[in-house]
Design a protein around this motif. Structure first.
Motif, PDB file in Angstrom:
ATOM      1  N   ILE A 302      73.547  38.839  10.527  1.00  0.00           N
ATOM      2  CA  ILE A 302      73.809  38.329   9.820  1.00  0.00           C
ATOM      3  C   ILE A 302      72.377  39.038   8.609  1.00  0.00           C
ATOM      4  O   ILE A 302      71.502  39.366   8.900  1.00  0.00           O
ATOM      5  CB  ILE A 302      72.297  37.340  10.599  1.00  0.00           C
ATOM      6  N   GLU A 322      75.062  39.420  16.474  1.00  0.00           N
ATOM      7  CA  GLU A 322      74.182  39.133  16.096  1.00  0.00           C
ATOM      8  C   GLU A 322      74.942  37.821  15.545  1.00  0.00           C
ATOM      9  O   GLU A 322      76.209  38.320  14.871  1.00  0.00           O
ATOM     10  CB  GLU A 322      73.140  38.583  14.612  1.00  0.00           C
ATOM     11  N   PRO A 325      75.023  31.980  12.746  1.00  0.00           N
ATOM     12  CA  PRO A 325      73.946  30.824  12.021  1.00  0.00           C
ATOM     13  C   PRO A 325      73.976  29.492  11.979  1.00  0.00           C
ATOM     14  O   PRO A 325      75.069  29.168  11.417  1.00  0.00           O
ATOM     15  CB  PRO A 325      74.319  32.253  10.796  1.00  0.00           C
ATOM     16  N   PHE A 336      70.106  31.393  15.617  1.00  0.00           N
ATOM     17  CA  PHE A 336      71.784  32.235  15.590  1.00  0.00           C
ATOM     18  C   PHE A 336      72.023  32.677  17.461  1.00  0.00           C
ATOM     19  O   PHE A 336      70.724  33.028  18.163  1.00  0.00           O
ATOM     20  CB  PHE A 336      71.199  33.412  14.853  1.00  0.00           C
ATOM     21  N   ARG A 377      78.407  27.512  17.607  1.00  0.00           N
ATOM     22  CA  ARG A 377      77.461  27.617  16.545  1.00  0.00           C
ATOM     23  C   ARG A 377      76.419  26.567  17.436  1.00  0.00           C
ATOM     24  O   ARG A 377      76.691  25.414  16.980  1.00  0.00           O
ATOM     25  CB  ARG A 377      78.188  27.409  15.384  1.00  0.00           C
TER      26      ARG A 377
END
Length: 791
Positions: A302, A322, A325, A336, A377
């Protein structure tokens, strides 16, 4: 197991590449293509632009396409009157008042003639393969911050280029105005509004200062789209900060061996082809369909991107991948997903982390190691105190996973917990979000051939259904009291709808002209008992023009997954066969989603057993209904549907024709050859374990007992499929060829698990139909009316 959901173009439910803007879109001001009027005819354009819609002026924040009508061939129509082309922008035609008057008379005459023709035209027709190029795939709606507009993606097939092309559209929330926001030869996707409502952003690989997929901006005050980012790696996603000053970008490391585009020879001489370097593999799970070989030295991280300065900084300093976000409401933190296990390949579940939204921040874990946070998410509560997310089942049941709704304190002061009311439902959930007052969580529920929106109060109580099934919705988006989803039906192609007071209100009409011509086959629910008494459900689509009481040829078409469901949404595959005289049965066999944990996990390490019982029971049921001709039965599927096709033709000789796509029947030979090494290890075990070896032999029944197969079978696969590699289809083809059973193998070059190239999608349907017609519509012979089943 294989293909969690049938891929578009891969399971047969949708055409590869989807569809684009409405056929015969109408040219309007400033690069806008207005959708055809519902009563317009023949795919032709209405003359002239309609009145400007309410809200921002239509000339603002809209890209001006270059005046090249050829770029829209296969996607849109442009109107030509007396050698004047009415292009986007509402440009002056530079004609005299007399010419304007004559054109107006001509246009009014055309409208009158079209209206008369449509009034007289009442007969509808079955679906044809040529209709694939007219379908428009509508997806990814995003409600604007003020709740007045919905941006979304429309994709269609460019027949000339043999590819799908997608563009950004938006529609007013009252449904009165729709406009195309981007155009050109390259596709655009992932529309997102800046929280201050000033920009509409999107991603595209169109030509710009930096090559590759980048974020582009449309200023709603007017002007052309500009390239915002210039990342060198693989842009995989982005999210606006609440103050609209930054983006959180997910960027994959660039391939160090990729061509840099420079002429190595210099002085204008042609560059010599670069010799590929050897591929060095040192990861436990080392391949993934669509990505190819997974290399240990490439990760996804990220990054924080400043809109004004264009500065790009990494959020954290860790060495782990990662994803997903999510900014806190005040913009101070980012939640995240990441996996900090010693060897993430052997335990692929993620954990939920939070970090301050500044470069080089240290992340804090909110969930324990092994909690297996889902890939969706995470979502913050409006006050920033809580985060809701999805949690997966334990590792050994990964192929039959049912996501669970969970919540955790964002400061880590309380451990995460699952929401009791949703656990009591025993159904998988998705797309969670807090309501505006923070007192409840909205989410989607997959429940027995439906997917409906629901709400649960954090104070306790039962789950509230916001729309009554049968219904299928997806891509739920809400802002400022306005909510939109994608929805369709058994006989309706997906479009954008608003959710209002417990019902849906249609916003877009990209497929209306086509569907006004079509007569779909009627679809109904069926329910029956399997061999052991288990209740099983499915969908039965009757042939177009079916006459009650007649027996017709029937196809059993099996969905992939197995963790998926046939549901009340438009199935191009079922309707195509129904248009050609076939009844089509879709069964949600054990292993499917939508019926609870026990139903899904029933086939754990026992593939081809209960599924075959359930599928055979479904066929028996439709035969007893008097609809299916028992002497003209066919079967087929893709991915796990192809695997089950192989099991069925080795178990049941009633089927006179079969099509098996992207399947495998010699299971042990795929240990280490496909992308499912974690599942093999945790569900069955390594093949050198004696008990595991016995299971592998049992699961390899179709290949080891191929001598029992008499069904002519057509096999398919993508050349570069890493999900279920080509060898699975090759082995079964070779077995049947060796045994003298009629068979062919079709390999689609450069395709992965889902077949995407439009010409290949059409080719596959043509081959399906020709194969079934050859064996199910010819006069039956003594050899192909046997009802014997192998035990």
């Amino acid at each position: 197991m294989w293909c969690r959901k049938p891929p578009k173009g891969g399971g047969g439910s949708q055409p590869g590449g989807g569809g684009g803007g409405g056929a015969g879109g109408n040219p309007g001001p400033a690069g806008v293509f207005f959708p055809p009027h519902p009563r317009g005819g023949g795919g032709r354009s209405r003359p002239g632009p309609p009145p400007p819609p309410p809200g921002p002026r239509p000339t603002k924040g809209v890209e001006k396409p270059k005046p090249n009508p050829d770029q829209f061939k296969g996607l849109f129509c442009v109107t030509s009157v007396n050698n004047y082309t009415l292009t986007s922008g509402g440009q002056s035609l530079a004609m005299t008042c007399k010419r304007r008057y004559l054109n107006l008379v001509l246009i009014l005459g055309l409208i009158l003639s079209f209206t008369t023709a449509l009034t007289a035209q009442t007969a509808k027709r079955p679906l044809k393969l040529d209709d694939l190029a007219r379908l428009r795939d509508v997806r990814d709606p995003q409600v604007s911050p003020d709740g007045k507009w919905v941006a979304y993606v429309v994709s269609g097939i460019d027949v000339k280029e043999d590819k799908s092309v997608s563009h950004i559209w938006m529609v007013s929330y009252d449904g009165k105005a729709a406009r195309q926001m981007t155009s050109g030869l390259e596709s655009e996707s992932s529309p997102r509004w800046s929280p201050d409502n000033r920009y509409l952003s999107f991603t595209s690989s169109r030509k710009g200062p930096v090559k590759g997929n980048q974020v582009w901006l449309l200023d709603r005050n007017g002007g052309e789209a500009i390239q915002l980012t210039g990342v060198k790696g693989r842009l995989q996603g982005y999210e606006w900060s609440p103050d609209s000053k930054r983006l959180a970008l997910v960027i994959g490391d660039p391939d160090p061996d990729a061509e840099n585009g420079e002429n190595a020879a210099g002085d204008g001489a042609p560059a010599k082809p670069k010799v590929p370097k050897p591929i060095v593999i040192n990861r436990y799970k080392f391949k993934q369909d669509g990505q190819g070989y997974l290399l240990a030295n490439r990760h996804s991280y990220i990054y924080l991107f400043d809109i004004e300065t264009k500065k790009l900084d990494r959020l954290t300093t860790g060495k782990w991948d990662e994803a997903a976000p999510a900014w806190s409401p005040d913009g101070a933190r980012i939640a995240f997903l990441s996996n900090h296990e010693a060897d993430p390949d052997r335990d692929p579940g993620s954990q939920l982390f939070v970090a301050e939204a500044k470069p080089g921040a240290s992340e804090v874990a909110l969930t324990k190691s092994g909690s297996r946070v889902g890939r969706a998410r995470p979502e913050w509560s409006p006050d920033g105190k809580w985060i809701t997310f999805l949690e997966s089942d334990e590792k050994k049941y990964s192929a039959y996973n049912m996501d669970h709704l969970a919540i955790v304190a964002s400061d880590g002061s309380r451990e995460s917990s699952r929401v009791k009311a949703t656990e009591d439902m025993d159904r998988g959930v998705s797309s969670p979000r807090f309501t505006a007052d923070g007192k409840s969580i909205d989410f989607l529920v997959a429940d027995d051939m439906s997917v409906y929106p629901a709400r649960v109060s954090l104070a306790g109580g039962k789950v509230e259904k916001l729309l009554a099934p049968p219904i299928v919705v997806s891509n739920w988006t809400s802002e400022s009291g306005s909510s939109a989803v994608i929805s369709g039906g058994d006989d309706r192609y997906p479009e954008v709808y608003a959710i209002e007071r417990g019902s849906l209100r249609r916003l877009t009409h990209h497929n209306d002209l086509l569907f006004a011509e079509l007569q779909p086959g009627a679809t109904e629910e069926v329910s029956f008992r399997s061999k052991d008494g288990t209740e099983v459900h499915g969908l039965l689509t009757r042939p177009v023009g079916y006459v009650a009481g007649t027996k017709v040829p029937m196809l059993l078409r099996i969905h992939g997954g197995p963790n998926g469901q046939d549901q009340h949404s438009f199935s191009l595959e079922r309707q195509f066969f129904a248009a050609n005289g076939y009844a089509v049965l879709a069964v949600n066999y054990r292993g499917s989603s939508g019926r609870g944990n026990k139903f899904s996990k029933a086939i754990f390490a026992d593939w081809g057993h209960y599924e075959v019982d359930d599928l055979q029971a479904g066929v028996d049921h439709v035969v007893k209904m008097g609809l299916a001709d028992p002497d003209r039965l066919g079967v087929g599927g893709w991915s796990y549907g192809g695997i089950l096709t192989d099991y069925l033709i080795a178990s049941d000789r009633r089927f006179k024709a079969a099509t098996s796509g992207a399947g495998t029947a010699f299971t042990v030979s795929f240990y280490g050859a496909d992308q499912y090494i974690i599942q093999y290890d945790n569900e069955i075990g390594p093949p050198w374990n004696p008990k595991s070896w016995e299971t592998y032999q049992k699961l390899s029944y179709p290949f080891l007992h191929a001598d029992r197969i008499r069904t002519p079978t057509l096999f398919f696969c993508g050349e570069k499929d890493f999900n279920v590699p080509l060898a699975g289809s090759e082995q079964m083809y070779q077995a049947l060829r060796s045994l003298g059973v009629d068979t062919e193998l079709i390999i689609y070059p450069n395709e992965n698990h889902g077949i995407r190239r439009p010409s290949y999608v059409k080719d596959r349907y043509e081959r399906y139909l020709a194969w079934y017609d050859k064996y199910l519509k010819a006069s039956p012979t003594a050899s192909n009316v046997s009802t014997q089943r192998e035990k």
